[in-house]
Enzyme design. Structure first.
Site, PDB file in Angstrom:
ATOM      1  N   ASP A   1      56.403  52.335  34.781  1.00 58.40           N
ATOM      2  CA  ASP A   1      55.999  53.669  34.327  1.00 58.40           C
ATOM      3  C   ASP A   1      54.573  53.971  34.771  1.00 58.40           C
ATOM      4  OD1 ASP A   1      56.529  56.112  32.737  1.00 58.40           O
ATOM      5  OD2 ASP A   1      54.911  55.342  31.476  1.00 58.40           O
TER       6      ASP A   1
ATOM      7  N   HIS B   1      54.642  57.818  34.647  1.00 57.40           N
ATOM      8  CA  HIS B   1      53.740  57.720  33.484  1.00 57.40           C
ATOM      9  C   HIS B   1      54.198  58.671  32.375  1.00 57.40           C
ATOM     10  CE1 HIS B   1      49.449  56.176  32.531  1.00 57.40           C
ATOM     11  NE2 HIS B   1      50.048  56.475  31.402  1.00 57.40           N
TER      12      HIS B   1
ATOM     13  N   ARG C   1      49.414  49.810  32.230  1.00 63.67           N
ATOM     14  CA  ARG C   1      48.482  50.319  33.226  1.00 63.67           C
ATOM     15  C   ARG C   1      48.824  49.734  34.593  1.00 63.67           C
ATOM     16  NH1 ARG C   1      47.486  54.061  30.625  1.00 63.67           N
ATOM     17  NH2 ARG C   1      45.508  54.837  29.834  1.00 63.67           N
TER      18      ARG C   1
ATOM     19  N   GLU D   1      48.634  55.605  41.155  1.00 63.02           N
ATOM     20  CA  GLU D   1      49.358  56.792  40.663  1.00 63.02           C
ATOM     21  C   GLU D   1      48.527  58.071  40.601  1.00 63.02           C
ATOM     22  OE1 GLU D   1      50.141  55.057  36.673  1.00 63.02           O
ATOM     23  OE2 GLU D   1      49.321  56.902  35.858  1.00 63.02           O
TER      24      GLU D   1
HETATM   25  C1  COI Z   1      47.102  57.060  27.496  1.00 57.25           C
HETATM   26  O1  COI Z   1      47.200  57.569  26.380  1.00 57.25           O
HETATM   27  O2  COI Z   1      46.089  56.430  27.843  1.00 57.25           O
HETATM   28  C2  COI Z   1      48.196  57.193  28.439  1.00 57.25           C
HETATM   29  O3  COI Z   1      48.392  56.341  29.256  1.00 57.25           O
HETATM   30  C3  COI Z   1      48.994  58.422  28.401  1.00 57.25           C
HETATM   31  C4  COI Z   1      48.339  59.465  29.225  1.00 57.25           C
HETATM   32  C5  COI Z   1      48.981  59.592  30.556  1.00 57.25           C
HETATM   33  C6  COI Z   1      48.326  60.785  28.506  1.00 57.25           C
END
Ligand code: COI
Length: 331
Positions: free
Chosen positions: A259, A296, A235, A264
């Protein structure tokens, strides 16, 4: 009964159809639009909603669903940090997430990018593209020579540990909850400071909470080894980006895998090719040859996306039929 899904992307559509076909008793509706206070009305007459977005689920948005009599919400992702959970609680929402859709998707990406930073592949690619085929000074570091410190030993952290061990790294870990098997095998160090002091590579695999915002900051970076590689496929909020930039400038950090980014939302997963790029700090990071930015996408594999959709619909189906869902969000 009826389930309505928001922000269904093209790549998710086949899996929505697959689930709907296997559950003819449930009427499935969906849109590609995000769930907001305004779009909530599309879910009218549904018993539950299936959602994924990075945009906040605000008090107003949750209220708009509750006004339609909908309080059963199933996330297709894992993170719940963008939900106004106090409001959700006050409205009696039942929420599920998909905590384990594919730990390998994220762990593999983190491992690949770690190895790329160590072997300086971005520098090499740039050199080669420009016709410079000399070796020096682009010398690599072998994974087996690194001590890899993993912060967070949930599903993703554990797969990352296995992959790095497969490459021959020495792996150590820190977690506030110690997995009994890992503990027995002696992976854990007692403090984050110890992990910082011992690790050549540090990879974050913890959720964002209100207590760990900017846990990677100037102070924590000062406790790390020189030439550390920092990996954040977790995160953005965990990392003080300005502090990392300072440490990249000073040479303290050898390379940064990014990532996720604290700013973001609204920038990642959008096309900026024909517009002014909206974030100078991010642009600066993208152009550094020892920083690997991905928007991401660590999670974004066919395996993961299929599981995210199918599991979220399964969960929501259980919720609307008053059956226990596999993965309720405790809040
Ligand atoms: C999550 O599953 O919380 C992620 O970080 C992926 C999301 C961007 C689909």
């Amino acid at each position: 009964k009826r389930i309505f899904a928001f922000s269904i992307r093209k790549d998710e559509e086949p899996y929505v159809k697959e689930w709907a076909k296997a559950h003819p008793e449930i009427e499935v509706g969906y849109t590609d639009e995000l769930l907001t206070e305004k779009t909530a009305k599309y879910a009218k007459d549904a018993n539950g909603v299936v959602v994924y977005q990075q945009l906040s689920y605000t008090a107003e948005t949750l209220q708009a669903l509750a006004d339609l009599g909908i309080t059963k919400m199933s996330l297709r992702n894992v993170g719940v940090d963008n939900i106004d959970l106090d409001k959700a609680k006050a409205l009696g929402f039942e929420i599920t997430n998909v905590p384990v859709y594919s730990p390998n998707a994220i762990a593999e990406h983190a491992a690949i990018q770690t190895a790329r930073v160590l072997r300086q592949t971005k520098v090499l690619d740039e050199k080669i593209e420009n016709g410079d085929l000399r070796w020096a000074p682009t010398i690599g570091r072998e994974v087996r020579d690194q001590t890899v410190g993993v912060i967070g030993t949930g599903h993703i952290g554990r797969v990352y540990m296995q992959i790095m061990e497969g490459f021959g790294a020495k792996v150590i870990a820190f977690d506030t909850y110690q997995n009994p098997e890992l503990k027995q095998k002696g992976y854990y160090v007692d403090t984050l400071d110890e992990l910082y002091a011992k690790s050549d590579v540090i990879s974050l695999h913890v959720p964002a909470t209100k207590d760990n915002t900017h846990m990677i900051n100037s102070n924590s970076i000062s406790k790390m080894k020189d030439d550390v590689v920092l990996v954040n496929c977790s995160r953005g909020a965990l990392v003080d980006t300005d502090a990392v930039i300072k440490a990249l400038d000073s040479g303290k950090i050898f390379g940064f895998v990014m990532d996720t980014y604290e700013d973001e939302v609204g920038i990642f997963n959008a096309d900026w090719r024909h517009k002014d790029f909206p974030d100078k700090r991010l642009e600066n990071l993208i152009h550094r040859s020892n920083v690997l930015v991905t928007p991401h996408t660590a999670f974004y594999t066919t395996h993961a996306v299929r599981n995210m959709v199918l599991k979220a619909f399964d969960n929501n189906c259980n919720l609307i039929n008053n059956k226990p869902a596999d993965t309720p969000v405790a809040y």
